[in-house]
Design an enzyme around this catalytic site. Structure first.
Site, PDB file in Angstrom:
ATOM      1  N   LYS A 121      16.644  23.607  47.132  1.00 44.31           N
ATOM      2  CA  LYS A 121      16.741  22.226  47.599  1.00 44.31           C
ATOM      3  C   LYS A 121      16.950  21.353  46.375  1.00 44.31           C
ATOM      4  CE  LYS A 121      16.548  19.163  50.972  1.00 44.31           C
ATOM      5  NZ  LYS A 121      17.263  19.255  52.252  1.00 44.31           N
ATOM      6  N   SER A 145      20.647  23.396  49.872  1.00 43.25           N
ATOM      7  CA  SER A 145      20.789  22.100  50.537  1.00 43.25           C
ATOM      8  C   SER A 145      20.382  21.020  49.554  1.00 43.25           C
ATOM      9  CB  SER A 145      19.937  22.042  51.813  1.00 43.25           C
ATOM     10  OG  SER A 145      18.565  22.270  51.517  1.00 43.25           O
TER      11      SER A 145
END
Length: 390
Positions: free
Chosen positions: A177, A251
């Protein structure tokens, strides 16, 4: 109740024991089922090493529902531990993916790891191990460039060391992330005389989320030896699709300032009752890659899972991106023209996974157009299953 013989310190016990619990979130701030794990004694809050969640929301760089879910989960865990929220940063990886279209049900996967004295009797083969890593701060001018690749690669190497894994072939999923650009981040870079890779903050073909996700994916690929570092240059990121990782699921969000890495692998030194495997779908309509992930994790089946085998699947993690072409198996598709195409990719991936496992609480991320996660048109999928006695 938590195992009284388990220890969080490897100094007093030899073998890591990783576990997973998947519970629903009926709203971004709904932590009732999460808190119930602690109240019931099913999970010792001190053993939590990662929270991997799907929230409702847009899934874009400024998805406030995702941020709300992130804050809510951190707050609940800090309260259960009796510590300030800030203290979690060094011991818990939190990755919340926004957007739960179609059959995807918002949830949180709670990953724990304790240390125990003995390996489990009757469970042959390898078991799940977990490793964590943090990047150095990823500056706005780093995003989507080799600077981000290198910082993520270093963090993945640290996560492998943390997991006690030396062979990259034992690694089946690396979640990252990372940060995405925002107007404030761009202004900061420009004020220091720096440039940024794009002025698009979103998830479109030139969106900063895509640039960040793909630089992180190449960082994973470099760390695991899937791609040689000297092949990666700024002008090959989001350009040379032959460079990819088969196990990266990355992400990003505008709220992040660095990268959090969670690595899931198998080890013969694991006391976990779980095992992980992975596969790659060949296109947006393929289910064989999902089945391969489940099979390589240890579930032996022919065309379909039985109800008992579906119950053996603890979680599926899938990254479903949009293809670069509007032709699927010789036929024209319109997904690339949809004004919310990123939701289309997630919804399709969710439908494929749930049709096999029967579990709507599956972690399905994606929506980028083209990606260094998986080969062109393909999508990496990982499955965690329960190990069965011999």
């Amino acid at each position: 109740m938590p195992n009284p013989e388990a220890s969080l310190s490897p100094r007093s016990a030899r073998y890591p024991k990783a576990s997973m619990h998947v519970v629903p979130m009926l709203a971004p701030n709904d932590t009732a089922a999460f808190r119930a794990l602690f109240a019931s004694g099913a999970v010792d809050p001190a053993s939590v090493v990662a929270l991997i969640a799907k929230s409702e929301g847009s899934g874009l760089h400024n998805d406030h529902a995702r941020v709300f879910a992130d804050v809510s989960l951190r707050t609940a865990l800090a309260e259960a531990r009796g510590c300030p929220v800030e203290d979690l940063a060094d011991s818990v990886t939190v990755a919340v993916s926004g957007g739960s279209p179609g059959v995807i049900s918002p949830h949180v996967t709670v990953v724990t790891q304790e240390w125990v004295a003995d390996l489990p009797a009757g469970l042959p083969g390898v078991g799940l191990v977990v490793g964590r890593g943090h990047t150095e701060p990823i500056l706005p001018e780093d995003i989507g460039r080799t600077a981000q690749v290198d910082k993520v690669a270093d963090a993945v190497a640290a996560a492998m060391l943390d997991a006690g894994v030396t062979d990259p072939d034992d690694v089946h999923l690396v979640m990252v992330k990372g940060p995405a650009l925002s107007s404030r981040a761009v202004a900061d870079a420009l004020s220091r005389g720096k440039t940024v890779v794009t002025g698009d903050y979103g998830i479109g073909p030139m969106g900063s989320m895509c640039w960040s996700n793909d630089a992180s994916a190449l960082g994973v690929a470099v760390a695991l030896g899937e791609v040689k570092r000297d092949l990666v240059a700024d002008d090959r990121i989001r350009s040379d699709w032959d460079l990819f990782s088969a196990v990266a699921a990355t992400s990003s969000g505008g709220e992040k300032r660095g990268g959090e890495v969670l690595l899931l692998a198998n080890s013969a030194q694991s006391a976990s009752e779980l095992r992980i495997g992975h596969g790659i779908t060949r296109d947006m309509a393929d289910t064989e890659g999902i089945k391969t992930a489940i099979r390589t994790a240890g579930v032996d089946f022919d065309c379909c899972l039985s109800p008992a085998q579906q119950a053996q699947v603890v979680q599926v993690f899938g990254k479903f991106v949009l293809p670069g072409s509007d032709v699927l198996r010789g036929q024209h598709i319109t997904a690339l023209d949809d004004h919310e195409a990123h939701h289309v990719a997630k919804a399709v991936g969710g439908a494929l996974v749930v049709s096999i496992t029967g579990q709507p609480m599956s972690f399905i991320s994606g929506g980028e157009r083209n990606s260094h996660m998986g080969p062109p048109g393909g999508n990496p999928v990982a499955a965690v299953v329960r190990r069965l006695p011999a």
